[in-house]
Design a protein around this motif. Sequence first.
Motif, PDB file in Angstrom:
ATOM      1  N   ASP A  52       0.673  -2.516  10.447  1.00  0.00           N
ATOM      2  CA  ASP A  52       1.713  -3.372   9.871  1.00  0.00           C
ATOM      3  C   ASP A  52       1.773  -4.753  10.524  1.00  0.00           C
ATOM      4  N   ALA A  53       1.219  -4.905  11.724  1.00  0.00           N
ATOM      5  CA  ALA A  53       1.224  -6.192  12.420  1.00  0.00           C
ATOM      6  C   ALA A  53       0.011  -7.059  12.079  1.00  0.00           C
ATOM      7  N   ALA A  54      -0.901  -6.556  11.248  1.00  0.00           N
ATOM      8  CA  ALA A  54      -2.122  -7.293  10.919  1.00  0.00           C
ATOM      9  C   ALA A  54      -1.782  -8.648  10.283  1.00  0.00           C
ATOM     10  N   LEU A  55      -2.517  -9.680  10.682  1.00  0.00           N
ATOM     11  CA  LEU A  55      -2.361 -11.002  10.092  1.00  0.00           C
ATOM     12  C   LEU A  55      -3.287 -11.190   8.895  1.00  0.00           C
ATOM     13  N   LYS A  56      -4.308 -10.341   8.818  1.00  0.00           N
ATOM     14  CA  LYS A  56      -5.263 -10.378   7.711  1.00  0.00           C
ATOM     15  C   LYS A  56      -5.310  -8.996   7.060  1.00  0.00           C
ATOM     16  N   PRO A  57      -5.296  -8.941   5.724  1.00  0.00           N
ATOM     17  CA  PRO A  57      -5.261  -7.636   5.035  1.00  0.00           C
ATOM     18  C   PRO A  57      -6.383  -6.691   5.449  1.00  0.00           C
ATOM     19  N   ASP A  58      -7.586  -7.215   5.677  1.00  0.00           N
ATOM     20  CA  ASP A  58      -8.714  -6.341   6.007  1.00  0.00           C
ATOM     21  C   ASP A  58      -8.644  -5.817   7.437  1.00  0.00           C
ATOM     22  N   ARG A  59      -7.678  -6.296   8.226  1.00  0.00           N
ATOM     23  CA  ARG A  59      -7.558  -5.817   9.607  1.00  0.00           C
ATOM     24  C   ARG A  59      -6.454  -4.777   9.787  1.00  0.00           C
ATOM     25  N   LYS A  60      -5.873  -4.330   8.694  1.00  0.00           N
ATOM     26  CA  LYS A  60      -4.881  -3.259   8.809  1.00  0.00           C
ATOM     27  C   LYS A  60      -5.525  -2.005   9.393  1.00  0.00           C
ATOM     28  N   LYS A  61      -6.777  -1.742   9.007  1.00  0.00           N
ATOM     29  CA  LYS A  61      -7.458  -0.532   9.444  1.00  0.00           C
ATOM     30  C   LYS A  61      -8.173  -0.768  10.774  1.00  0.00           C
ATOM     31  N   LEU A  62      -7.897   0.091  11.725  1.00  0.00           N
ATOM     32  CA  LEU A  62      -8.475  -0.033  13.056  1.00  0.00           C
ATOM     33  C   LEU A  62      -9.999   0.057  13.021  1.00  0.00           C
TER      34      LEU A  62
ATOM     35  N   VAL B 184     -12.019  -1.009  10.860  1.00  0.00           N
ATOM     36  CA  VAL B 184     -12.635  -2.268  10.433  1.00  0.00           C
ATOM     37  C   VAL B 184     -12.798  -3.202  11.629  1.00  0.00           C
ATOM     38  N   ILE B 185     -11.772  -3.279  12.452  1.00  0.00           N
ATOM     39  CA  ILE B 185     -11.840  -4.126  13.652  1.00  0.00           C
ATOM     40  C   ILE B 185     -12.890  -3.596  14.612  1.00  0.00           C
ATOM     41  N   ARG B 186     -12.982  -2.275  14.722  1.00  0.00           N
ATOM     42  CA  ARG B 186     -13.893  -1.658  15.691  1.00  0.00           C
ATOM     43  C   ARG B 186     -15.340  -1.532  15.188  1.00  0.00           C
ATOM     44  N   LYS B 187     -15.645  -1.988  14.014  1.00  0.00           N
ATOM     45  CA  LYS B 187     -16.984  -1.806  13.447  1.00  0.00           C
ATOM     46  C   LYS B 187     -18.059  -2.302  14.420  1.00  0.00           C
ATOM     47  N   GLY B 188     -18.999  -1.438  14.745  1.00  0.00           N
ATOM     48  CA  GLY B 188     -20.052  -1.792  15.691  1.00  0.00           C
ATOM     49  C   GLY B 188     -19.661  -1.624  17.138  1.00  0.00           C
ATOM     50  N   GLN B 189     -18.371  -1.381  17.374  1.00  0.00           N
ATOM     51  CA  GLN B 189     -17.812  -1.178  18.709  1.00  0.00           C
ATOM     52  C   GLN B 189     -18.036  -2.410  19.606  1.00  0.00           C
ATOM     53  N   TYR B 190     -17.788  -2.250  20.885  1.00  0.00           N
ATOM     54  CA  TYR B 190     -17.847  -3.365  21.829  1.00  0.00           C
ATOM     55  C   TYR B 190     -19.208  -4.048  21.813  1.00  0.00           C
ATOM     56  N   GLU B 191     -20.262  -3.241  21.745  1.00  0.00           N
ATOM     57  CA  GLU B 191     -21.612  -3.784  21.851  1.00  0.00           C
ATOM     58  C   GLU B 191     -21.916  -4.787  20.737  1.00  0.00           C
ATOM     59  N   ALA B 192     -21.455  -4.520  19.525  1.00  0.00           N
ATOM     60  CA  ALA B 192     -21.689  -5.444  18.410  1.00  0.00           C
ATOM     61  C   ALA B 192     -20.656  -6.567  18.393  1.00  0.00           C
ATOM     62  N   LEU B 193     -19.401  -6.214  18.668  1.00  0.00           N
ATOM     63  CA  LEU B 193     -18.323  -7.193  18.540  1.00  0.00           C
ATOM     64  C   LEU B 193     -18.449  -8.323  19.547  1.00  0.00           C
ATOM     65  N   LYS B 194     -18.957  -8.051  20.741  1.00  0.00           N
ATOM     66  CA  LYS B 194     -19.027  -9.108  21.756  1.00  0.00           C
ATOM     67  C   LYS B 194     -19.948 -10.249  21.316  1.00  0.00           C
TER      68      LYS B 194
END
Length: 307
Positions: free
Chosen positions: A129-139, A141-151
């Motif tokens: 509910d605190a997401a600023l972007k609709p596609d970031r409501k789902k955890l 989606v944010i975690r896709k690829g995990q730390y190794e990809a996101l960094k």
Amino acid sequence: MEKAFVECVPNYSEGRRKEVIEAIVEPFKNRQGVYLFDYRADEDHNRLVVSLVGDPDSLQEAIIESAKIAQSHIDMNNHKGAHPRIGAVDVIPFTPISGITMEECVELARGFGRRYHEATGIPVYYYEDAALKPDRKKLEVIRKGQYEALKDEAVSNPERQPDVGGPALHPTAGATVIGARKFLVAFNVNLGTTNLDVAKKIASYVRASSGGFCHVKGIGVALEDKGMVQVSMNLVDYEKNSLYRVLETIRMEAKRYGVPVVETEIYGMIPAGAILDSAAYYMQVADFDPQQVIELRLLKLMGEGLK
């Protein structure tokens, strides 16, 4: 005016070093305004889940203190574990309990995210509910690829940059996801096989993203210490997807592979309604009312007496 109480369940990427786990949890003990209900670490997941209830101000102070300890001990470049993660302090969700609305909890989460970044230097993503972007409501989606990809992607792809701080993640602590959500039930089903493909296939049958139950998230993971595999799930709305319904579906699908359900796990705290619903199902209790449980009736009477 009713005093505000929220639940907060911070998750840390540490489930193996007992001295680090105890240090992370220490700020929540014997602290006025903060109630430590439960904390559990899992070696296979390499994750610590802490269940807290308290007033918003006291919780924020304690969480920042704890986060600084986690930050000093956890290097995401060396972290390995079965559970998806992007940071040393991976996720911090707030849930309204009393005296505070979901809308106010959203403002709490967003304000805390800014304060958290200022105190730790760790970038923040907002979710649910605190997401600023609709596609970031789902955890997930944010975690896709995990730390190794996101960094890497946080720097090169504007769509993956943090909401607060960044664009680069913290060099050792990664990033933290902060949000406001309903009560979540962390429910795991352990299967009597070492075949990870079985757990992954069954997880795909029950999770929403691949056509399963609409409020279930799930993955298959190996429990090497136990010699089993696990369907690890989050039920984000237990009133719409009952524990027993999800469990019986997993049991049915496991039979296709000749695999038994060995045991189930509930990680952290759980609302009484979620357990009672399944108890009534398995006991075949007709027209069961939770107020038939004497402790719940007493709590209701006590609450009425305090008004």
